[in-house]
Design a protein around this motif. Structure first.
Motif, short mmCIF file in Angstrom:
data_model
loop_
_atom_site.label_atom_id
_atom_site.label_comp_id
_atom_site.label_asym_id
_atom_site.label_seq_id
_atom_site.Cartn_x
_atom_site.Cartn_y
_atom_site.Cartn_z
N THR A 19 1.99 -5.69 13.41
CA THR A 19 0.92 -4.98 14.12
C THR A 19 1.67 -3.77 14.71
OG1 THR A 19 0.69 -6.28 15.90
CG2 THR A 19 -0.72 -6.50 13.93
N ASP A 20 2.90 -4.01 14.96
CA ASP A 20 3.79 -2.97 15.69
C ASP A 20 4.30 -1.94 14.86
OD1 ASP A 20 2.96 -3.99 18.11
OD2 ASP A 20 4.86 -5.06 18.42
N SER A 21 4.36 -2.34 13.47
CA SER A 21 5.11 -1.35 12.60
C SER A 21 4.21 -0.30 12.37
CB SER A 21 5.27 -2.44 11.08
OG SER A 21 5.98 -3.39 11.39
N PRO A 22 4.91 0.89 11.86
CA PRO A 22 4.25 2.16 11.77
C PRO A 22 3.45 2.02 10.43
CG PRO A 22 6.37 2.27 10.93
CD PRO A 22 6.35 0.86 11.67
N VAL A 23 2.33 3.24 10.58
CA VAL A 23 1.67 3.33 9.32
C VAL A 23 2.08 4.67 8.72
CG1 VAL A 23 -0.72 4.26 8.73
CG2 VAL A 23 -0.64 2.63 10.33
N LEU A 24 2.47 4.72 7.58
CA LEU A 24 3.28 5.91 7.01
C LEU A 24 2.12 6.85 6.46
CD1 LEU A 24 6.10 4.29 5.09
CD2 LEU A 24 5.88 4.67 7.37
N ILE A 25 2.11 7.98 6.67
CA ILE A 25 1.14 8.91 6.14
C ILE A 25 2.24 9.75 5.33
CG2 ILE A 25 -0.48 10.97 6.49
CD1 ILE A 25 -0.87 9.60 8.99
N ALA A 26 1.94 10.02 3.90
CA ALA A 26 2.78 10.94 3.21
C ALA A 26 1.93 11.90 2.26
CB ALA A 26 3.57 9.67 2.40
N VAL A 61 12.12 4.19 1.37
CA VAL A 61 13.11 3.72 2.36
C VAL A 61 12.39 2.89 3.55
CG1 VAL A 61 14.75 4.34 4.17
CG2 VAL A 61 15.04 5.33 2.06
N ARG A 62 11.19 3.68 3.94
CA ARG A 62 10.45 3.26 5.21
C ARG A 62 9.24 2.16 4.89
NH1 ARG A 62 11.56 2.36 9.41
NH2 ARG A 62 9.74 2.97 10.50
N ALA A 63 8.76 2.09 3.55
CA ALA A 63 7.60 1.30 3.37
C ALA A 63 7.97 -0.34 3.61
CB ALA A 63 7.26 1.49 1.67
N PRO A 64 9.07 -0.69 3.30
CA PRO A 64 9.24 -2.22 3.85
C PRO A 64 9.00 -2.52 5.12
CG PRO A 64 11.06 -1.38 2.31
CD PRO A 64 10.21 -0.04 2.79
N SER A 65 9.33 -1.59 6.04
CA SER A 65 9.18 -2.05 7.39
C SER A 65 7.66 -1.37 7.89
CB SER A 65 10.29 -1.43 8.20
OG SER A 65 10.43 0.07 8.18
N HIS A 91 6.42 -3.06 -3.49
CA HIS A 91 5.99 -3.74 -2.35
C HIS A 91 4.36 -4.19 -2.48
CE1 HIS A 91 9.19 -1.79 -0.63
NE2 HIS A 91 8.82 -0.56 -0.91
N PRO A 92 4.38 -5.32 -3.44
CA PRO A 92 2.98 -5.60 -3.79
C PRO A 92 2.13 -6.01 -2.74
CG PRO A 92 4.81 -7.36 -4.57
CD PRO A 92 5.30 -6.07 -3.89
N ASP A 93 2.52 -6.47 -1.56
CA ASP A 93 1.84 -7.09 -0.41
C ASP A 93 1.41 -5.97 0.59
OD1 ASP A 93 1.83 -9.53 -1.44
OD2 ASP A 93 3.84 -10.15 -0.36
N ARG A 94 2.12 -4.88 0.39
CA ARG A 94 1.99 -3.98 1.43
C ARG A 94 0.37 -3.06 1.26
NH1 ARG A 94 4.10 -4.36 4.77
NH2 ARG A 94 6.19 -4.53 3.93
N PRO A 95 -0.34 -2.80 2.00
CA PRO A 95 -1.48 -2.10 1.98
C PRO A 95 -1.19 -0.56 1.49
CG PRO A 95 -1.66 -3.51 3.91
CD PRO A 95 -0.03 -3.30 3.33
N LEU A 96 -1.71 -0.09 0.46
CA LEU A 96 -1.76 1.08 0.16
C LEU A 96 -3.10 1.78 -0.05
CD1 LEU A 96 0.80 0.34 -2.78
CD2 LEU A 96 1.46 1.51 -0.61
#
Length: 105
Positions: A19-26, A61-65, A91-96
């Protein structure tokens, strides 16, 4: 600490880290990324960290974290659907989330 309690504690620590990990906006368009950032900061919990990127390699590069990835448009002249496909494979478990309308079939 050993045994089952240690496992539960470790799980809680991992959940907190996510939950502390960043939300990436691309997306290629800086104005659109900033608009998405502003809108998401209004609906996400206070203290949510956001990172903005305009190239696909940075997202890879950043998606895994990251906590999740939001695509506000194409990157590196690649269609959003192609980007989503690649990210889902890696990253199949990463919300996209894609904010681009789907192309007509």
């Amino acid at each position: 600490m050993t045994g089952p309690n240690r496992r539960r504690t470790a799980g809680l620590q991992l959940a907190q880290a996510s939950t502390d990990s960043p939300v990436l906006i691309a997306g290629r368009d800086a104005v659109k990324r900033a608009e998405v950032h502003r809108e998401m900061s209004e609906v996400m919990p206070a203290g949510t960290c956001f990172e903005e990127f305009d190239t696909f390699w940075e997202v890879l590069v950043r998606a895994p974290s990251s906590r999740m990835v939001i695509l506000s448009g194409e990157l590196d002249e690649r269609p959003t659907e192609s980007l989503l496909h690649t990210l889902r494979q890696r990253h199949p478990d990463r919300p996209l989330v894609s904010l681009e309308p789907e192309a007509p079939a």
